[in-house]
Scaffold this motif. Structure first.
Motif, short mmCIF file in Angstrom:
data_model
loop_
_atom_site.label_atom_id
_atom_site.label_comp_id
_atom_site.label_asym_id
_atom_site.label_seq_id
_atom_site.Cartn_x
_atom_site.Cartn_y
_atom_site.Cartn_z
N LEU A 1 3.69 24.03 -41.09
CA LEU A 1 2.54 23.24 -40.66
C LEU A 1 2.40 21.99 -41.52
CD1 LEU A 1 -0.08 22.69 -39.12
CD2 LEU A 1 -1.24 24.26 -40.70
N TYR B 1 -1.84 25.51 -47.59
CA TYR B 1 -0.62 25.67 -46.79
C TYR B 1 0.26 26.77 -47.39
CZ TYR B 1 -2.39 21.35 -44.86
OH TYR B 1 -3.20 20.41 -44.27
N ARG C 1 -3.89 25.51 -36.54
CA ARG C 1 -2.90 24.44 -36.39
C ARG C 1 -3.42 23.35 -35.46
NH1 ARG C 1 2.56 23.21 -36.31
NH2 ARG C 1 3.21 21.99 -34.50
N ARG D 1 -4.08 31.63 -36.16
CA ARG D 1 -3.24 30.58 -36.73
C ARG D 1 -3.06 29.42 -35.76
NH1 ARG D 1 1.84 33.20 -40.11
NH2 ARG D 1 0.60 34.03 -41.85
#
Length: 274
Positions: free
Chosen positions: A73, A63, A39, A35
Motif C-alpha cells: 500500500l 504501513y 486502502r 483492509r
C-alpha cells in the motif's frame, strides 16, 4: 538528467498552489471495516487533498503494522503521489551506524519504491547522518533531521542543549551545501514540532538554510496562527503537517477530509498574511 532538488520542487509547489500544508496519511486498521476500505479511503484522501497540499507524509509505522500488504500500500501510495507531482516525505525516523545507515538510505532514498525525503534520527552521532545526506543529494532528495519533536516527553532527552547541538550540525551541513550550489535552501532539513511555537524563531535563525517540517497541527494541539516565525520572509522554507485532523475528518468522509485540508491551508496562509 540531474533531478530537480527536493527543496526547489517543494518551494515551487508551495508558491504555485499557495499552500504550506504537509498532508499526513496514517491509516489505522481499527478505524476501517476492512483492509480494502482502508486502502480505498487512504488513496481517495490523497487524491482529494492533493490540491491543498505542498507534500505528503506517510508515517511508516502504520504501513509496517499491516505487514507486507501495508508495504505494498505504501508503494502504491507513493506511486499515486508521484502521478500528482506531490513530493513525498517518508516519516521513518531512521538512524543507525555505518553500513546499516547506508542500507536504510538505499531503501528509502533510492530506487522506485523510495520517497523524495526521509526523516532521520541523529542521536547515534552526527556521522550517522552522512549516508542519508549523501543519498539524498545524489538523488535530488532531502533528509529531515529530528531536532525538537512535537511530543511532551521530548524534553527528557532533547533538553539541556542537545537540540541546539543537533541544529548546529544541520546548519553546518546546510551551509556547506548552499555554498557549493548557490541555492537558498539545502537538502538537509529539520523536524521542529509545531507544538513549540515560542521557539520557532530561534530554530529558524539557527538553521537559516534548512527546510523545517513542523508536525503537530490539529490533533496534537498546535495552531496555525502561532507558526509564522518558522517561515522565510516570502512564506517558504517550512511545511506544517496535519494527519488525523484530515484523514479521519467526520467519520471517514473524503469530502470532509478535503475541506479540512483546505481549512488548514487557509489558516496557515492567514497566519503568514498571504
Amino acid at each position: 538528467m540531474t533531478p530537480t532538488p527536493f527543496a526547489q520542487r517543494l518551494t515551487e509547489r508551495s508558491l504555485t498552489l499557495g499552500t504550506r500544508l504537509c498532508l499526513g496519511l496514517d491509516p489505522r486498521l481499527d478505524a476501517y471495516e476492512s483492509r480494502d476500505a482502508l486502502r480505498q479511503h487512504t488513496l481517495a484522501v490523497l487524491d482529494g487533498c492533493a490540491p491543498y497540499a505542498a507534500c505528503v507524509k506517510p508515517q511508516f509505522a502504520f504501513y509496517e503494522a499491516l505487514g507486507l500488504w501495508g508495504m505494498q500500500l505504501l508503494e502504491d501510495l507513493c506511486a499515486a503521489a508521484r502521478s500528482l507531482d506531490l513530493p513525498i516525505i517518508l516519516d521513518g525516523k531512521r538512524g543507525d551506524i555505518g553500513s546499516t545507515a547506508a542500507a536504510y538510505a538505499q531503501a528509502w532514498l533510492m530506487g522506485d519504491h523510495a520517497g523524495d525525503a526521509l526523516t532521520v534520527n541523529p542521536f547515534l552521532g552526527a556521522e550517522t547522518l552522512t549516508p542519508f545526506v549523501e543519498a539524498a543529494q545524489a538523488n535530488g532528495g532531502a533528509v529531515f533531521v529530528l531536532v525538537k519533536t512535537s511530543n511532551p516527553g521530548q524534553a527528557d532527552f532533547q533538553g539541556e542543549g542537545v537540540s541546539e547541538r543537533v541544529a548546529q550540525v544541520v546548519a553546518r551541513l546546510g551551509q556547506d551545501e548552499v555554498e557549493r550550489s548557490g541555492s537558498e535552501l539545502s537538502s538537509v532539513g529539520a523536524v521542529v514540532g509545531a507544538t513549540h511555537p515560542q521557539e520557532l524563531a530561534q530554530w529558524r535563525a539557527a538553521m537559516p538554510h534548512a527546510l523545517l517540517l513542523l508536525p503537530g497541527l490539529g490533533a496534537q494541539g498546535a495552531k496555525a496562527a502561532d507558526l509564522a516565525a518558522a517561515f522565510l520572509p516570502d512564506g517558504t522554507g517550512a511545511v506544517v503537517s496535519a494527519s488525523r485532523g484530515i484523514q479521519y475528518a467526520h467519520a471517514l468522509d473524503v469530502d470532509a477530509a478535503g475541506a479540512a485540508a483546505k481549512s488548514f491551508r487557509d489558516e496557515l496562509n492567514a497566519a503568514l498574511k498571504l
